[in-house]
Motif scaffolding. Structure first.
Motif, PDB file in Angstrom:
ATOM      1  N   LEU A 174       0.801  -1.228   0.258  1.00 47.81           N
ATOM      2  CA  LEU A 174      -0.098   0.010   0.192  1.00 47.81           C
ATOM      3  C   LEU A 174       0.979   1.564   0.020  1.00 47.81           C
ATOM      4  O   LEU A 174       0.518   2.352  -0.660  1.00 47.81           O
ATOM      5  N   ILE A 175       1.901   1.231   0.585  1.00 43.79           N
ATOM      6  CA  ILE A 175       2.897   2.420   0.680  1.00 43.79           C
ATOM      7  C   ILE A 175       3.614   2.598  -0.571  1.00 43.79           C
ATOM      8  O   ILE A 175       3.560   3.670  -1.167  1.00 43.79           O
ATOM      9  N   GLN A 180      -1.497   7.299   1.276  1.00 44.90           N
ATOM     10  CA  GLN A 180      -1.115   8.515   2.426  1.00 44.90           C
ATOM     11  C   GLN A 180      -1.778   8.161   3.803  1.00 44.90           C
ATOM     12  O   GLN A 180      -1.105   8.332   4.736  1.00 44.90           O
ATOM     13  N   ARG A 181      -2.911   7.606   3.487  1.00 44.17           N
ATOM     14  CA  ARG A 181      -3.761   7.471   4.785  1.00 44.17           C
ATOM     15  C   ARG A 181      -4.300   6.145   4.751  1.00 44.17           C
ATOM     16  O   ARG A 181      -5.452   5.892   4.326  1.00 44.17           O
ATOM     17  N   LEU A 205       4.487  -0.446   8.303  1.00 49.80           N
ATOM     18  CA  LEU A 205       4.248   1.156   8.326  1.00 49.80           C
ATOM     19  C   LEU A 205       5.283   1.771   8.935  1.00 49.80           C
ATOM     20  O   LEU A 205       5.895   2.990   8.516  1.00 49.80           O
ATOM     21  N   GLN A 206       5.860   1.365  10.244  1.00 50.00           N
ATOM     22  CA  GLN A 206       6.820   1.843  10.847  1.00 50.00           C
ATOM     23  C   GLN A 206       8.091   1.911  10.341  1.00 50.00           C
ATOM     24  O   GLN A 206       8.930   3.034  10.219  1.00 50.00           O
ATOM     25  N   LEU A 212      -0.445   4.283  11.711  1.00 46.91           N
ATOM     26  CA  LEU A 212      -1.617   3.869  11.252  1.00 46.91           C
ATOM     27  C   LEU A 212      -2.640   5.195  11.116  1.00 46.91           C
ATOM     28  O   LEU A 212      -2.734   5.737  12.391  1.00 46.91           O
ATOM     29  N   PHE A 213      -3.378   5.196  10.219  1.00 42.43           N
ATOM     30  CA  PHE A 213      -4.251   6.581  10.229  1.00 42.43           C
ATOM     31  C   PHE A 213      -5.330   6.364  10.825  1.00 42.43           C
ATOM     32  O   PHE A 213      -5.913   7.255  11.565  1.00 42.43           O
TER      33      PHE A 213
END
Length: 347
Positions: A174-175, A180-181, A205-206, A212-213
C-alpha cells in the motif's frame, strides 16, 4: 427384534478365523485380497456391521479425531476443513466435529467433553485453547494440533500462515502504491491471526516512517465490519483513509459492499481495499479482491503430518510449529504499484 450378528458367525460363513474377520475390518491391518472378498461377502449376506466402539475399548485406539470449530462464517474454513476431513479419512481416521464459541471457557468445556469420547487426537480450528486445557490433553496422552491459530509454549503443535509477514507485505504494497492515509479493520482480538496480521502491518508502516491513520474492529463478523467501515469512511474527505487492510476476506467483502453501495465510494479509485485468506469470492468479479492467499492444502498436509506423528510414534514425535508463507494475490481492489506482480514476480 433380530439378534445382532457376531464376527464369529461371519467367520463361520466365510470359512476363515475370527481374527481374520477382525483384520478385514481394522483400518491398516493386513489381509489377503481373497480373505477380504470372502469376509465382506459373508458380512453383507448376514447384515454384519463391526462394533467400532467395542474394538476401541479393547485396542485403546478409537481412530477418532476430535475437530473443534468456532467460526465457520469465513469461506476459508469450510473449504479447509473439508480437505482436512478427507485427508484424515484417507488415513483411516474418522472426524467428530464439536462446535464451540470463541470464548476460552466454553472451548475448554467442549474439549473436556471430547476427551470423554476417547479420541486419538484433537485439531482446533478458528479457536484458541487455554494453556491449562492443552496441558490436560497432553497429560491424557491426547495430542492437540492448532490449525490456523498459534499457541506459544513448549510441546504445543500448530500450523498457520505466516500472518506477521503477510501483514507486513501488505503495508509495503500500500505504501508503494502511493497511499498516504492507510487504515486497518481488525478481527476478533482474541485470535492469534488477528494479532499477528496487525503486528506485521504496523511493523511495515513503522519501517517506512508511517503511523496507522485509522483503526476499527470488525470482530470477523459481517455486520460489525460493515458498521466499522461506515464509522471509518463516513467522514469528511480529509479524514477519510485512502487505503484499508481488512483482517480477513469475509469482512473485506462486507466493507467493500458498504463503501460502494452504502457510501457511494469507488474501489480502488477512492479507496484501495486489501484482505487476507483468498477465500473463493475474492476472485469473483463482484469483489476482485487483492489479498494474501492462505494455502489450505499445504496447511492441512502439515497439520495431518504433525497429528499422526504424535499419535502413531509418540515416543519420537516432536512438536511442529509451522508458519507457512502466504503469497500476495493481486487483483483489482487496490492500486498496483509499478514493479509489483503476484507474490513479487511468481504466480
Amino acid at each position: 427384534m433380530a439378534e445382532k450378528v457376531t464376527s464369529l458367525q461371519v467367520a463361520e460363513r466365510a470359512g476363515v478365523s475370527q481374527s481374520a474377520v477382525s483384520r478385514v475390518f481394522t483400518p491398516g491391518a493386513s489381509a489377503s485380497k481373497k480373505t477380504v472378498e470372502k469376509v465382506r461377502k459373508a458380512a453383507e449376506e448376514l447384515g454384519y456391521r463391526p462394533n467400532v466402539l467395542a474394538r476401541a475399548m479393547v485396542s485403546g485406539k478409537s481412530r477418532i479425531i476430535g475437530l473443534v470449530v468456532a467460526y465457520l462464517d469465513n469461506y476459508f474454513y469450510p473449504e479447509a476443513l473439508e480437505i482436512l476431513s478427507n485427508e484424515l479419512q484417507e488415513k483411516g481416521y474418522h472426524v467428530l466435529v464439536f462446535m464451540a464459541s470463541q470464548t476460552a471457557g466454553n472451548i475448554d468445556t467442549v474439549v473436556e467433553e471430547i476427551l470423554d469420547y476417547q479420541v486419538d487426537g484433537i485439531v482446533t480450528a478458528s479457536v484458541a485453547l487455554s494453556s491449562d486445557i492443552s496441558q490436560r490433553c497432553q497429560a491424557a496422552g491426547v495430542p492437540v494440533v492448532h490449525f490456523n491459530r498459534v499457541q506459544e509454549g513448549a510441546g504445543v503443535s500448530y500450523v498457520t500462515s505466516d500472518n506477521f509477514a503477510g501483514g507486513k507485505e501488505l503495508a509495503e504494497f500500500l505504501i508503494d502504491g502511493g497511499h498516504q492515509r492507510i487504515a486497518y479493520i481488525a478481527g476478533w482480538e482474541g485470535a492469534s491471526t488477528q494479532r499477528d496480521r496487525e503486528a506485521g502491518f504496523r511493523k511495515g508502516l513503522q519501517q517506512a516512517g508511517r503511523d496507522l491513520f485509522a483503526r476499527e474492529v470488525g470482530n470477523f463478523q459481517t455486520e460489525t465490519a460493515r458498521d466499522a467501515a461506515r464509522r471509518m469512511f463516513d467522514v469528511p474527505v480529509e479524514r477519510r483513509p485512502d487505503a484499508v487492510f481488512v483482517a480477513n476476506d469475509h469482512m473485506a467483502f462486507a466493507v467493500m459492499d458498504e463503501l460502494r453501495f452504502g457510501l457511494g465510494l469507488k474501489v480502488p479509485e477512492d479507496v484501495s481495499v486489501v484482505g487476507f485468506d483468498d477465500a473463493p469470492p475474492a476472485s469473483w468479479r463482484a469483489y476482485d479482491l487483492t489479498t494474501m492467499r492462505q494455502r489450505a492444502n499445504l496447511m492441512v498436509a502439515e497439520t495431518v503430518d504433525a497429528l499422526l506423528s504424535h499419535i502413531e510414534t509418540p515416543a519420537s514425535a516432536t512438536p511442529k510449529q509451522s508458519a507457512i508463507h502466504a503469497p500476495l494475490i493481486l487483483r483489482g481492489s487496490a492500486r498496483v504499484p509499478e514493479g509489483w506482480a503476484n507474490d513479487k514476480g511468481t504466480t
